[in-house]
Design a protein around this motif. Sequence first.
Motif, PDB file in Angstrom:
ATOM      1  N   ALA A 196      41.417  27.102  38.538  1.00  0.00           N
ATOM      2  CA  ALA A 196      40.996  28.377  37.953  1.00  0.00           C
ATOM      3  C   ALA A 196      40.198  28.153  36.671  1.00  0.00           C
ATOM      4  O   ALA A 196      39.199  28.842  36.425  1.00  0.00           O
ATOM      5  N   ASP A 197      40.605  27.171  35.881  1.00  0.00           N
ATOM      6  CA  ASP A 197      39.899  26.855  34.637  1.00  0.00           C
ATOM      7  C   ASP A 197      38.479  26.353  34.922  1.00  0.00           C
ATOM      8  O   ASP A 197      37.574  26.514  34.111  1.00  0.00           O
ATOM      9  N   ALA A 198      38.268  25.770  36.094  1.00  0.00           N
ATOM     10  CA  ALA A 198      36.943  25.291  36.496  1.00  0.00           C
ATOM     11  C   ALA A 198      36.048  26.435  36.975  1.00  0.00           C
ATOM     12  O   ALA A 198      34.887  26.212  37.310  1.00  0.00           O
ATOM     13  N   GLY A 199      36.590  27.658  37.012  1.00  0.00           N
ATOM     14  CA  GLY A 199      35.779  28.819  37.354  1.00  0.00           C
ATOM     15  C   GLY A 199      35.976  29.378  38.746  1.00  0.00           C
ATOM     16  O   GLY A 199      35.318  30.347  39.129  1.00  0.00           O
ATOM     17  N   HIS A 200      36.881  28.792  39.512  1.00  0.00           N
ATOM     18  CA  HIS A 200      37.141  29.299  40.863  1.00  0.00           C
ATOM     19  C   HIS A 200      38.228  30.368  40.817  1.00  0.00           C
ATOM     20  O   HIS A 200      39.042  30.411  39.901  1.00  0.00           O
ATOM     21  N   THR A 201      38.258  31.223  41.820  1.00  0.00           N
ATOM     22  CA  THR A 201      39.305  32.223  41.951  1.00  0.00           C
ATOM     23  C   THR A 201      40.484  31.592  42.673  1.00  0.00           C
ATOM     24  O   THR A 201      40.308  30.992  43.733  1.00  0.00           O
ATOM     25  N   VAL A 202      41.675  31.718  42.094  1.00  0.00           N
ATOM     26  CA  VAL A 202      42.873  31.101  42.671  1.00  0.00           C
ATOM     27  C   VAL A 202      43.925  32.173  42.954  1.00  0.00           C
ATOM     28  O   VAL A 202      44.301  32.933  42.067  1.00  0.00           O
ATOM     29  N   HIS A 203      44.351  32.207  44.223  1.00  0.00           N
ATOM     30  CA  HIS A 203      45.496  33.022  44.630  1.00  0.00           C
ATOM     31  C   HIS A 203      46.683  32.066  44.704  1.00  0.00           C
ATOM     32  O   HIS A 203      46.770  31.254  45.628  1.00  0.00           O
ATOM     33  N   GLY A 204      47.563  32.115  43.723  1.00  0.00           N
ATOM     34  CA  GLY A 204      48.764  31.288  43.743  1.00  0.00           C
ATOM     35  C   GLY A 204      49.794  31.960  44.625  1.00  0.00           C
ATOM     36  O   GLY A 204      50.275  33.050  44.304  1.00  0.00           O
ATOM     37  N   ILE A 205      50.127  31.350  45.738  1.00  0.00           N
ATOM     38  CA  ILE A 205      51.062  31.944  46.705  1.00  0.00           C
ATOM     39  C   ILE A 205      52.369  31.157  46.662  1.00  0.00           C
ATOM     40  O   ILE A 205      52.367  29.929  46.751  1.00  0.00           O
ATOM     41  N   ASP A 206      53.463  31.895  46.520  1.00  0.00           N
ATOM     42  CA  ASP A 206      54.775  31.258  46.424  1.00  0.00           C
ATOM     43  C   ASP A 206      55.819  32.183  47.048  1.00  0.00           C
ATOM     44  O   ASP A 206      55.586  33.387  47.178  1.00  0.00           O
ATOM     45  N   LEU A 207      56.960  31.637  47.398  1.00  0.00           N
ATOM     46  CA  LEU A 207      58.052  32.433  47.977  1.00  0.00           C
ATOM     47  C   LEU A 207      58.862  33.190  46.937  1.00  0.00           C
ATOM     48  O   LEU A 207      59.605  34.102  47.285  1.00  0.00           O
ATOM     49  N   ASN A 208      58.754  32.817  45.669  1.00  0.00           N
ATOM     50  CA  ASN A 208      59.612  33.361  44.625  1.00  0.00           C
ATOM     51  C   ASN A 208      58.923  34.518  43.894  1.00  0.00           C
ATOM     52  O   ASN A 208      58.091  34.286  43.017  1.00  0.00           O
ATOM     53  N   PRO A 209      59.278  35.768  44.223  1.00  0.00           N
ATOM     54  CA  PRO A 209      58.605  36.909  43.588  1.00  0.00           C
ATOM     55  C   PRO A 209      58.878  37.012  42.084  1.00  0.00           C
ATOM     56  O   PRO A 209      58.020  37.479  41.327  1.00  0.00           O
ATOM     57  N   ILE A 210      60.041  36.575  41.647  1.00  0.00           N
ATOM     58  CA  ILE A 210      60.364  36.639  40.214  1.00  0.00           C
ATOM     59  C   ILE A 210      59.453  35.699  39.430  1.00  0.00           C
ATOM     60  O   ILE A 210      58.897  36.080  38.397  1.00  0.00           O
ATOM     61  N   LEU A 211      59.289  34.478  39.923  1.00  0.00           N
ATOM     62  CA  LEU A 211      58.384  33.540  39.250  1.00  0.00           C
ATOM     63  C   LEU A 211      56.946  34.046  39.283  1.00  0.00           C
ATOM     64  O   LEU A 211      56.220  33.931  38.297  1.00  0.00           O
ATOM     65  N   CYS A 212      56.518  34.604  40.402  1.00  0.00           N
ATOM     66  CA  CYS A 212      55.157  35.157  40.491  1.00  0.00           C
ATOM     67  C   CYS A 212      54.956  36.244  39.436  1.00  0.00           C
ATOM     68  O   CYS A 212      53.930  36.249  38.733  1.00  0.00           O
ATOM     69  N   ASP A 213      55.904  37.156  39.300  1.00  0.00           N
ATOM     70  CA  ASP A 213      55.798  38.228  38.296  1.00  0.00           C
ATOM     71  C   ASP A 213      55.753  37.655  36.883  1.00  0.00           C
ATOM     72  O   ASP A 213      54.951  38.101  36.058  1.00  0.00           O
ATOM     73  N   ARG A 214      56.610  36.695  36.598  1.00  0.00           N
ATOM     74  CA  ARG A 214      56.633  36.091  35.254  1.00  0.00           C
ATOM     75  C   ARG A 214      55.313  35.388  34.948  1.00  0.00           C
ATOM     76  O   ARG A 214      54.776  35.504  33.852  1.00  0.00           O
ATOM     77  N   MET A 215      54.791  34.677  35.928  1.00  0.00           N
ATOM     78  CA  MET A 215      53.546  33.951  35.705  1.00  0.00           C
ATOM     79  C   MET A 215      52.365  34.917  35.565  1.00  0.00           C
ATOM     80  O   MET A 215      51.477  34.698  34.742  1.00  0.00           O
ATOM     81  N   ASN A 216      52.352  35.991  36.332  1.00  0.00           N
ATOM     82  CA  ASN A 216      51.304  37.009  36.169  1.00  0.00           C
ATOM     83  C   ASN A 216      51.373  37.667  34.797  1.00  0.00           C
ATOM     84  O   ASN A 216      50.361  38.153  34.280  1.00  0.00           O
ATOM     85  N   ALA A 217      52.569  37.652  34.193  1.00  0.00           N
ATOM     86  CA  ALA A 217      52.749  38.195  32.841  1.00  0.00           C
ATOM     87  C   ALA A 217      52.416  37.162  31.762  1.00  0.00           C
ATOM     88  O   ALA A 217      52.566  37.426  30.573  1.00  0.00           O
TER      89      ALA A 217
END
Length: 181
Positions: free
Chosen positions: A23-44
């Motif tokens: 993502a830092d290199a300028g590409h769009t990254v969809h981080g996909i994971d099974l853990n919704p709590i971690l996804c929410d925390r990381m999006n925050a």
Amino acid sequence: MKKTVSVIGACGHVGFPFSVVVADAGHTVHGIDLNPILCDRMNAGIMPYIEYGADGPFTNALNNGNLSFTVDAARIGDSNVVAIMIGTPVDSESNPRLDDILNFVEVELCEWMEKDTLVILRSTVSPGTTEIIRNLITEKTGLVEGKDYYLVFCPERVAQAYGVSESKKFPQLVGAFSEES
């Protein structure tokens, strides 16, 4: 050329730094994971664990919209690159258990992957696993590797907590079945 990359296992110790670097290199990254709590925390903007050198790039990538985390595997369909970084626990004889990777490929990847997608296997696996994945994709989708999609094995080579800095320094080894891949 800007790419859209789905990182499978993006909340893990290997997937997170890889997602940040891409993502830092300028590409769009969809981080996909099974853990919704971690996804929410990381999006925050909350990093899941210590990763040296990730603070600035992580925050910048979130703020500029290049990086997001989700449990929605359908985002694979929006991507021209899929990087698989699913953990491989070992069995009682220290052999990697491939169940999670093969289940992901059969159920999610084969359902959502579009033609011309580059699939990168970065999980720690035993020899022959990439061939098993190639055969599974062809069996389930009818797509031919090297013509309809591309598959490479690129083992992760970073120490935990240093993935961001080491990914930028270490040469990346890439194995493929076809020249096109």
